[in-house]
Design a protein around this motif. Structure first.
Motif, PDB file in Angstrom:
ATOM      1  N   SER A 138      -0.087   4.164   0.058  1.00  0.00           N
ATOM      2  CA  SER A 138       0.666   4.945   0.925  1.00  0.00           C
ATOM      3  C   SER A 138       0.812   6.247   0.626  1.00  0.00           C
ATOM      4  O   SER A 138       0.531   7.173   1.721  1.00  0.00           O
ATOM      5  CB  SER A 138       2.338   4.377   1.034  1.00  0.00           C
ATOM      6  OG  SER A 138       3.277   4.895   1.949  1.00  0.00           O
ATOM      7  N   ARG A 139       0.861   6.673  -0.613  1.00  0.00           N
ATOM      8  CA  ARG A 139       0.712   8.107  -0.972  1.00  0.00           C
ATOM      9  C   ARG A 139      -0.670   8.712  -0.472  1.00  0.00           C
ATOM     10  O   ARG A 139      -0.793   9.820  -0.269  1.00  0.00           O
ATOM     11  CB  ARG A 139       1.006   8.179  -2.446  1.00  0.00           C
ATOM     12  CG  ARG A 139       2.483   7.923  -2.723  1.00  0.00           C
ATOM     13  CD  ARG A 139       2.726   8.218  -4.099  1.00  0.00           C
ATOM     14  NE  ARG A 139       4.008   7.809  -4.333  1.00  0.00           N
ATOM     15  CZ  ARG A 139       4.692   7.791  -5.749  1.00  0.00           C
ATOM     16  NH1 ARG A 139       3.794   7.703  -6.732  1.00  0.00           N
ATOM     17  NH2 ARG A 139       5.786   7.512  -5.951  1.00  0.00           N
ATOM     18  N   ASN A 165      -2.681   7.768   1.718  1.00  0.00           N
ATOM     19  CA  ASN A 165      -2.742   7.708   3.065  1.00  0.00           C
ATOM     20  C   ASN A 165      -1.972   9.198   3.668  1.00  0.00           C
ATOM     21  O   ASN A 165      -2.391   9.740   4.562  1.00  0.00           O
ATOM     22  CB  ASN A 165      -2.200   6.738   4.018  1.00  0.00           C
ATOM     23  CG  ASN A 165      -3.021   5.554   3.503  1.00  0.00           C
ATOM     24  OD1 ASN A 165      -4.406   5.645   3.473  1.00  0.00           O
ATOM     25  ND2 ASN A 165      -2.615   4.209   4.045  1.00  0.00           N
ATOM     26  N   TYR A 166      -1.023   9.324   2.980  1.00  0.00           N
ATOM     27  CA  TYR A 166       0.121  10.438   3.199  1.00  0.00           C
ATOM     28  C   TYR A 166      -0.551  11.617   3.068  1.00  0.00           C
ATOM     29  O   TYR A 166      -0.613  12.667   3.622  1.00  0.00           O
ATOM     30  CB  TYR A 166       1.580  10.149   2.564  1.00  0.00           C
ATOM     31  CG  TYR A 166       2.314  11.063   3.114  1.00  0.00           C
ATOM     32  CD1 TYR A 166       3.048  11.400   4.503  1.00  0.00           C
ATOM     33  CD2 TYR A 166       2.800  12.140   2.164  1.00  0.00           C
ATOM     34  CE1 TYR A 166       3.747  12.293   4.687  1.00  0.00           C
ATOM     35  CE2 TYR A 166       3.784  13.183   2.501  1.00  0.00           C
ATOM     36  CZ  TYR A 166       4.330  13.161   3.808  1.00  0.00           C
ATOM     37  OH  TYR A 166       5.349  14.141   4.100  1.00  0.00           O
ATOM     38  N   SER A 167      -1.139  11.774   2.038  1.00  0.00           N
ATOM     39  CA  SER A 167      -1.991  13.086   1.296  1.00  0.00           C
ATOM     40  C   SER A 167      -3.018  13.279   2.421  1.00  0.00           C
ATOM     41  O   SER A 167      -3.276  14.477   2.708  1.00  0.00           O
ATOM     42  CB  SER A 167      -2.493  12.768   0.125  1.00  0.00           C
ATOM     43  OG  SER A 167      -1.609  12.636  -0.949  1.00  0.00           O
ATOM     44  N   LEU A 208      -3.377  12.244   5.336  1.00  0.00           N
ATOM     45  CA  LEU A 208      -2.853  12.781   6.686  1.00  0.00           C
ATOM     46  C   LEU A 208      -2.563  14.301   6.593  1.00  0.00           C
ATOM     47  O   LEU A 208      -2.703  14.949   7.585  1.00  0.00           O
ATOM     48  CB  LEU A 208      -1.686  11.859   7.134  1.00  0.00           C
ATOM     49  CG  LEU A 208      -0.829  12.123   8.445  1.00  0.00           C
ATOM     50  CD1 LEU A 208      -1.650  11.975   9.450  1.00  0.00           C
ATOM     51  CD2 LEU A 208       0.431  11.302   8.432  1.00  0.00           C
TER      52      LEU A 208
END
Length: 104
Positions: free
Chosen positions: A14-15, A17-19, A21
């Protein structure tokens, strides 16, 4: 693999993917700012008011000078001061309308 390990892997994914994004968003913002800056540099700055025969005659003195000037800028020709003024005003109004120029 236990439940705690799965949670850690999910959080790490998740981290990541967030990075990714955030990085992509930053690239888009930079590209948009660059395109706006390029468009702003391309703007034409026009006089504060539309041309009149008197104003154009005062600025250029001779009709041939005015005709050569606007022929070089806009590629237009005209047989008289009045027609030249009308054509230049039409072109400059269109440039303003479409956002390629604005009045100072």
């Amino acid at each position: 693999m236990g439940l705690a390990d799965k949670m850690r892997q999910t959080i790490l994914a998740s981290r990541r993917n967030y990075s990714e994004l955030l990085a992509t968003t930053a690239e888009l913002v930079i590209a948009r700012e660059e395109s706006l800056e390029a468009a702003t540099k391309a703007l034409i700055f026009l006089l504060s008011k539309a041309w009149t025969v008197e104003k154009m005659h005062h600025k250029f003195k001779k009709f041939d000078m005015a005709r050569r000037h606007f022929s070089g800028i806009y590629g237009i020709t005209a047989p008289s001061w009045k027609i030249l003024v009308d054509r230049v005003n039409a072109i400059e109004t269109t440039l303003i309308y479409f956002g390629y120029a604005y009045r100072r």
